[in-house]
Motif scaffolding. Structure first.
Motif, PDB file in Angstrom:
ATOM      1  N   ASP A  16       0.847  -1.190   0.000  1.00  0.00           N
ATOM      2  CA  ASP A  16       0.000   0.000   0.000  1.00  0.00           C
ATOM      3  C   ASP A  16       0.880   1.236   0.000  1.00  0.00           C
ATOM      4  O   ASP A  16       1.966   1.247   0.601  1.00  0.00           O
ATOM      5  N   PHE A  17       0.399   2.287  -0.669  1.00  0.00           N
ATOM      6  CA  PHE A  17       1.117   3.559  -0.619  1.00  0.00           C
ATOM      7  C   PHE A  17       0.118   4.706  -0.683  1.00  0.00           C
ATOM      8  O   PHE A  17      -0.954   4.597  -1.261  1.00  0.00           O
ATOM      9  N   ASN A  18       0.494   5.798  -0.033  1.00  0.00           N
ATOM     10  CA  ASN A  18      -0.332   6.998   0.027  1.00  0.00           C
ATOM     11  C   ASN A  18      -0.042   7.843  -1.220  1.00  0.00           C
ATOM     12  O   ASN A  18       1.084   8.307  -1.403  1.00  0.00           O
ATOM     13  N   THR A  19      -1.049   8.058  -2.039  1.00  0.00           N
ATOM     14  CA  THR A  19      -0.850   8.809  -3.286  1.00  0.00           C
ATOM     15  C   THR A  19      -0.562  10.285  -3.033  1.00  0.00           C
ATOM     16  O   THR A  19      -0.109  10.978  -3.937  1.00  0.00           O
ATOM     17  N   GLY A  20      -0.779  10.743  -1.814  1.00  0.00           N
ATOM     18  CA  GLY A  20      -0.492  12.136  -1.468  1.00  0.00           C
ATOM     19  C   GLY A  20       0.903  12.334  -0.908  1.00  0.00           C
ATOM     20  O   GLY A  20       1.308  13.457  -0.621  1.00  0.00           O
ATOM     21  N   ASP A  21       1.664  11.255  -0.750  1.00  0.00           N
ATOM     22  CA  ASP A  21       3.011  11.316  -0.189  1.00  0.00           C
ATOM     23  C   ASP A  21       4.020  11.066  -1.310  1.00  0.00           C
ATOM     24  O   ASP A  21       4.126   9.946  -1.826  1.00  0.00           O
ATOM     25  N   ALA A  22       4.756  12.108  -1.682  1.00  0.00           N
ATOM     26  CA  ALA A  22       5.677  12.017  -2.821  1.00  0.00           C
ATOM     27  C   ALA A  22       6.717  10.919  -2.635  1.00  0.00           C
ATOM     28  O   ALA A  22       7.055  10.208  -3.594  1.00  0.00           O
ATOM     29  N   LYS A  23       7.221  10.734  -1.419  1.00  0.00           N
ATOM     30  CA  LYS A  23       8.233   9.702  -1.170  1.00  0.00           C
ATOM     31  C   LYS A  23       7.650   8.308  -1.406  1.00  0.00           C
ATOM     32  O   LYS A  23       8.282   7.466  -2.041  1.00  0.00           O
ATOM     33  N   GLU A  24       6.440   8.058  -0.911  1.00  0.00           N
ATOM     34  CA  GLU A  24       5.801   6.758  -1.100  1.00  0.00           C
ATOM     35  C   GLU A  24       5.490   6.495  -2.564  1.00  0.00           C
ATOM     36  O   GLU A  24       5.612   5.365  -3.034  1.00  0.00           O
ATOM     37  N   VAL A  25       5.096   7.520  -3.303  1.00  0.00           N
ATOM     38  CA  VAL A  25       4.812   7.367  -4.730  1.00  0.00           C
ATOM     39  C   VAL A  25       6.096   7.007  -5.474  1.00  0.00           C
ATOM     40  O   VAL A  25       6.091   6.124  -6.340  1.00  0.00           O
ATOM     41  N   LEU A  26       7.204   7.664  -5.137  1.00  0.00           N
ATOM     42  CA  LEU A  26       8.487   7.342  -5.774  1.00  0.00           C
ATOM     43  C   LEU A  26       8.907   5.907  -5.475  1.00  0.00           C
ATOM     44  O   LEU A  26       9.409   5.198  -6.359  1.00  0.00           O
ATOM     45  N   GLU A  27       8.691   5.459  -4.238  1.00  0.00           N
ATOM     46  CA  GLU A  27       9.028   4.078  -3.881  1.00  0.00           C
ATOM     47  C   GLU A  27       8.142   3.091  -4.637  1.00  0.00           C
ATOM     48  O   GLU A  27       8.622   2.050  -5.098  1.00  0.00           O
TER      49      GLU A  27
END
Length: 73
Positions: A16-27
């Protein structure tokens, strides 16, 4: 929240990743590239709910499902 679902011999693994968190989207994008580079096929659902093969990372997709390469024989 969005999810990358990876199917393999043991079942599935979900990331799962938060689409509002740039770091999580990059990961998540890095994981997408790693999996597709290793031969997994990525699919998302289109507006009609049908699976569609995708070749590029879409952070707006609710779920992206990865299937391993099938080997015949």
């Amino acid at each position: 929240m969005a999810t990358l679902i990876v199917m393999d011999h043991s079942g599935d693994t979900r990331y799962d990743f938060n689409t509002g968190d740039a770091k999580e989207v990059l990961e998540a994008e890095a994981r997408f590239k790693e999996l597709t580079g290793a031969g997994f096929t990525a699919t998302t659902r289109n507006t009609f709910g049908e699976p569609t093969v995708t070749r590029s990372f879409d952070p707006t997709a609710e779920e992206t499902l990865f299937f391993p390469r099938l080997v015949g024989g």
